[in-house]
Design an enzyme around this catalytic site. Structure first.
Site, PDB file in Angstrom:
ATOM      1  CG  ASP A 160      -0.055  -4.207   2.689  1.00  0.00           C
ATOM      2  OD1 ASP A 160       0.628  -3.419   1.659  1.00  0.00           O
ATOM      3  OD2 ASP A 160      -0.401  -3.495   3.682  1.00  0.00           O
ATOM      4  N   GLY A 218       3.292   5.931   9.113  1.00  0.00           N
ATOM      5  CA  GLY A 218       4.490   5.779   8.716  1.00  0.00           C
ATOM      6  C   GLY A 218       5.658   4.777   9.009  1.00  0.00           C
ATOM      7  CB  SER A 246       0.243  -4.932   6.707  1.00  0.00           C
ATOM      8  OG  SER A 246      -1.247  -4.709   5.900  1.00  0.00           O
ATOM      9  CB  SER A 290       3.080   1.386   6.354  1.00  0.00           C
ATOM     10  OG  SER A 290       1.872   1.202   6.755  1.00  0.00           O
ATOM     11  CG  HIS A 313      -0.278   0.116   2.510  1.00  0.00           C
ATOM     12  ND1 HIS A 313       0.004  -0.934   3.307  1.00  0.00           N
ATOM     13  CD2 HIS A 313       0.226   1.310   3.334  1.00  0.00           C
ATOM     14  CE1 HIS A 313       0.553  -0.340   4.477  1.00  0.00           C
ATOM     15  NE2 HIS A 313       0.378   0.931   4.417  1.00  0.00           N
TER      16      HIS A 313
END
Length: 377
Positions: free
Chosen positions: A249, A329, A346, A331, A221
């Site tokens: 993801d 942030g 994720s 991720s 993502h």
């Protein structure tokens, strides 16, 4: 002063992903410091309330359980009903559906529990749930080997919604299901651009997961489909070479233009930077730590595997749930157990002030999907 501090933090963040300048890379390669598990002791003492010797004993027990799990699964065969690590006893428990399997499985070093449903049956029930259209009030679902059922997590404030009730009725027809309540719906942890942290793409900042030969892996993502990825100094690093979200993801980015990879996860000063030595999958119940560019280093426990998470953008399958906190942030950042890479961040719910839960995409699936090789020490 602000510029210097930002550069220092960002330099460390790229170490998480794998891009240290030559001087820093040389420092890690020449260090006589103990491997990753030794560096985790301080964090485990803090986050789990353990003494140093207790933390050392838990790491050793988890390493043994990881090895035993593979042997026990083979020994159980079609009778296998799943497994989990118990931090209290320091042992792995394996569920089996036939009493005839107990002695064979016990011989591998695992404790044994008789259950009604095999892992294959539970996985099949979960697949049937995956085909349903889940409403926003249903946050996720996964196979729980300890409960020997598929657990459906429902947001407490939405449990009486008609569409949630309809979903649960359909879920119960799919197989053995139990319902649990959670306080909030999961969200991904991408963030708008914030000066001084890696990595940037489009108007998003994310965190690097693990070095692979030729690049690094991160969350799908985070790919804004602008192509280019930039480092802490805004210099060009590479491009997204592949990504998938939702459904999965994960993504990977090639590294060039003077950047290169090293097998390191940043400890952010909380622990020493961690060397990555492999990607053996930790069992449910094992301790696990996460490194990310917003909230840095935090630890918790593996809660569930193969969980379907119902984000607002769509469902993502085969994620692993943890009790580790995270914030926007983080991720794409690294999940590591001992010195073994586990996955990339994720999403989740909550934050690192009040707590929460976070899911990661297992790293081995990403490596297999794109034919990548993990960069290890």
């Amino acid at each position: 002063m602000r510029t210097g501090l930002s550069a220092l933090l960002l330099l460390g963040t790229w170490a998480t992903a794998s891009t240290l300048p030559a001087s820093a890379a040389d420092t890690h390669e020449g260090s006589a410091e103990a491997p990753a598990s030794a560096g985790l002791l301080t964090a485990m003492q803090h986050d789990f309330g353990l003494t140093r010797s207790q933390a050392e004993a838990r790491l050793a027990a988890e390493k043994t359980a990881t090895a035993v799990e593979r042997k026990a699964k083979r020994a159980a065969g079609s009778s296998y009903g799943g497994s989990w690590f118990d931090a209290g006893s320091g042992r792995l428990t394996v569920a089996v559906t036939r009493s005839a399997s107990t002695q064979t499985v016990r011989a591998t070093g695992a404790d044994v529990r008789l259950v009604k449903h095999s892992a294959k049956q539970l996985d099949a029930a979960k697949v049937r749930l995956d085909k349903l259209n889940a409403p926003a009030g249903v946050s996720s679902w996964h196979v729980d080997p300890k409960a020997n059922k598929v657990v459906v997590n429902v947001v407490s404030a939405r449990k009486s919604d008609n569409d949630v009730r309809r979903f649960l009725a359909q879920a119960r027809q799919a197989g053995p299901v139990t319902v649990q309540q959670t306080s909030a719906a999961p969200e991904t942890f991408a963030a708008g651009t914030v000066g001084g942290d890696p990595f940037y793409t489009g108007n998003v900042r994310c965190s690097i997961g693990f070095s692979v030969y030729g690049g690094f892996v991160t969350a799908g993502h985070c790919d804004q489909h602008t192509g280019a990825v930039y480092g802490w100094d805004r210099s060009y690093v590479g491009n997204f070479q592949g990504s998938s979200f939702p459904d999965n993801d994960y993504a990977w980015v090639n590294v060039g233009s003077g950047w290169w990879t090293v097998p390191v996860v940043l400890g952010w000063g909380t622990v020493s930077d961690q060397l990555v030595r492999g990607s053996a999958e930790a069992p449910v119940g094992a301790s696990i730590c996460r490194s990310g560019s917003t909230t840095h280093w935090h630890c918790g426990t593996v809660l569930a595997k193969n969980e379907t998470v119902n984000y607002s953008q769509g469902s993502v399958y085969q994620l692993t749930k943890t009790s580790v906190c995270a914030e926007p942030g983080d991720s794409g950042g690294s999940f590591i157990s001992g010195d073994q890479a586990q996955g990339v961040t994720s999403g989740g719910w909550g934050n690192c002030s009040s707590g929460g839960e976070t899911w990661y995409q297992p790293v081995n699936e990403i490596l297999n999907r794109y034919g990548l090789t993990l960069h290890t020490a």
